[in-house]
Design a protein around this motif. Structure first.
Motif, PDB file in Angstrom:
ATOM      1  N   ASP A  97       2.090   2.278  -3.449  1.00  0.00           N
ATOM      2  CA  ASP A  97       1.092   3.005  -4.225  1.00  0.00           C
ATOM      3  C   ASP A  97       1.036   4.465  -3.773  1.00  0.00           C
ATOM      4  OD1 ASP A  97      -1.120   3.020  -6.173  1.00  0.00           O
ATOM      5  OD2 ASP A  97      -2.369   3.397  -4.416  1.00  0.00           O
ATOM      6  N   PHE A  98       1.156   4.675  -2.465  1.00  0.00           N
ATOM      7  CA  PHE A  98       1.148   6.042  -1.936  1.00  0.00           C
ATOM      8  C   PHE A  98       2.364   6.821  -2.429  1.00  0.00           C
ATOM      9  CE2 PHE A  98       2.474   9.142   1.234  1.00  0.00           C
ATOM     10  CZ  PHE A  98       1.312   9.887   1.397  1.00  0.00           C
ATOM     11  N   ARG A 143       4.021   6.367  -5.129  1.00  0.00           N
ATOM     12  CA  ARG A 143       3.884   6.642  -6.565  1.00  0.00           C
ATOM     13  C   ARG A 143       2.938   7.813  -6.820  1.00  0.00           C
ATOM     14  NH1 ARG A 143       0.362   4.941 -10.460  1.00  0.00           N
ATOM     15  NH2 ARG A 143      -0.731   3.606  -8.987  1.00  0.00           N
ATOM     16  N   LYS A 144       1.823   7.865  -6.032  1.00  0.00           N
ATOM     17  CA  LYS A 144       0.806   8.875  -6.285  1.00  0.00           C
ATOM     18  C   LYS A 144       1.052  10.190  -5.542  1.00  0.00           C
ATOM     19  CE  LYS A 144      -2.901   5.508  -7.148  1.00  0.00           C
ATOM     20  NZ  LYS A 144      -4.201   4.962  -6.666  1.00  0.00           N
ATOM     21  N   GLU A 145       1.551  10.079  -4.293  1.00  0.00           N
ATOM     22  CA  GLU A 145       1.632  11.264  -3.439  1.00  0.00           C
ATOM     23  C   GLU A 145       3.057  11.627  -3.022  1.00  0.00           C
ATOM     24  OE1 GLU A 145      -1.086  12.860  -2.848  1.00  0.00           O
ATOM     25  OE2 GLU A 145      -2.567  11.380  -3.500  1.00  0.00           O
ATOM     26  N   GLN A 191      10.212   6.029  -9.621  1.00  0.00           N
ATOM     27  CA  GLN A 191      10.196   4.579  -9.673  1.00  0.00           C
ATOM     28  C   GLN A 191      10.631   4.011  -8.323  1.00  0.00           C
ATOM     29  OE1 GLN A 191      12.726   4.034 -13.281  1.00  0.00           O
ATOM     30  NE2 GLN A 191      11.060   2.707 -13.946  1.00  0.00           N
ATOM     31  N   GLU A 219       0.829  -1.200   0.000  1.00  0.00           N
ATOM     32  CA  GLU A 219       0.000   0.000   0.000  1.00  0.00           C
ATOM     33  C   GLU A 219       0.871   1.261   0.000  1.00  0.00           C
ATOM     34  OE1 GLU A 219      -2.371  -0.502   3.459  1.00  0.00           O
ATOM     35  OE2 GLU A 219      -3.617  -2.089   2.598  1.00  0.00           O
TER      36      GLU A 219
END
Length: 228
Positions: A211-212, A214-216, A221, A208
């Motif tokens: 994903d955080f 990558r987005k925030e 990479q 999780e």
């Protein structure tokens, strides 16, 4: 400068074994299968006797309870009765209110169906408890520490009075383990998870977090390596 005697389970052994300071003598029942009350009493009684004999021989200054996965929780109450100070190290959720998961203690903590059964059970509990703890007295966790604040919060939420317990994180030798001064030329953030692939180890949290990031988190990479 310390003399340490280890009392642990005989998991994987047909008979108890003593090798040096390690006594592999306790019963191991990770799933606590249903059994007759007499069998539960016998198992808990045997473990209590083992603890009593060893403490009589060693005369420890301190009893240190680390993890009781698969072991009888009755030993914790028996240790209190022996009069030795007991220190608890909590690095996982292995202790529950009402000793849920321990067939012997949870039986006494549960409610009987009818009024006469409840009265009979209370009487039986008072008779049995002097010989083998049934959980009449609460477990004393005044001398406990946790390996994270979150774990302490979880135990406090369960009803254990540990809000002021120390938090001592696992030690890391920073001379050997430290992040590099800068990322590699490919600018990939490399992450390593080393541990058992089990829910309580939190691998899903790492996923999780990726994903955080990558987005925030502004990370281009990231690469996760899992050593399980």
């Amino acid at each position: 400068g310390h003399e340490v005697t280890v009392l642990t389970s005989r998991h994987g052994l047909k008979e108890p074994r003593v090798k040096g300071h390690v006594h592999r003598c306790l019963g191991f029942r990770p799933d606590q299968p249903r059994a007759c009350r007499a069998a539960l009493f016998r198992r808990a009684w045997e473990d209590q006797r083992t603890l009593s004999r060893l403490t009589t021989a060693v005369k420890p200054d301190l009893l240190y309870a680390f993890s009781f996965y698969g072991l009888s929780m009755t030993l914790l109450l028996a240790a209190q009765r022996l009069g030795y100070p007991v220190a608890y190290a909590f690095s996982a959720e292995w202790l529950e209110r009402g000793f849920r998961g321990d067939s012997w203690l949870s039986f006494w903590d549960g409610e009987a169906g009818t009024a006469w059964k409840r009265s009979l059970k209370r009487l039986a509990r008072r008779l049995v408890d002097p010989a083998l703890p049934t959980g009449l007295l609460p477990i004393d966790v005044r001398h406990a520490y946790f390996t994270s604040r979150r774990l302490r919060e979880l135990y406090f939420a369960k009803g254990f009075p540990v809000q002021n317990a120390e938090v001592i994180h696992w030690g890391v030798d920073l001379a050997r383990f430290h992040p590099p001064a800068q990322r590699g030329a490919d600018h990939v953030l490399r992450l390593l998870f080393a541990g058992r692939i089990a829910k309580e180890k939190g691998l899903h949290t790492v996923v999780e977090a990726l994903d955080f990031l990558r987005k925030e988190g502004g990370v281009g990479q990231a690469r996760l390596t899992v050593a399980g």
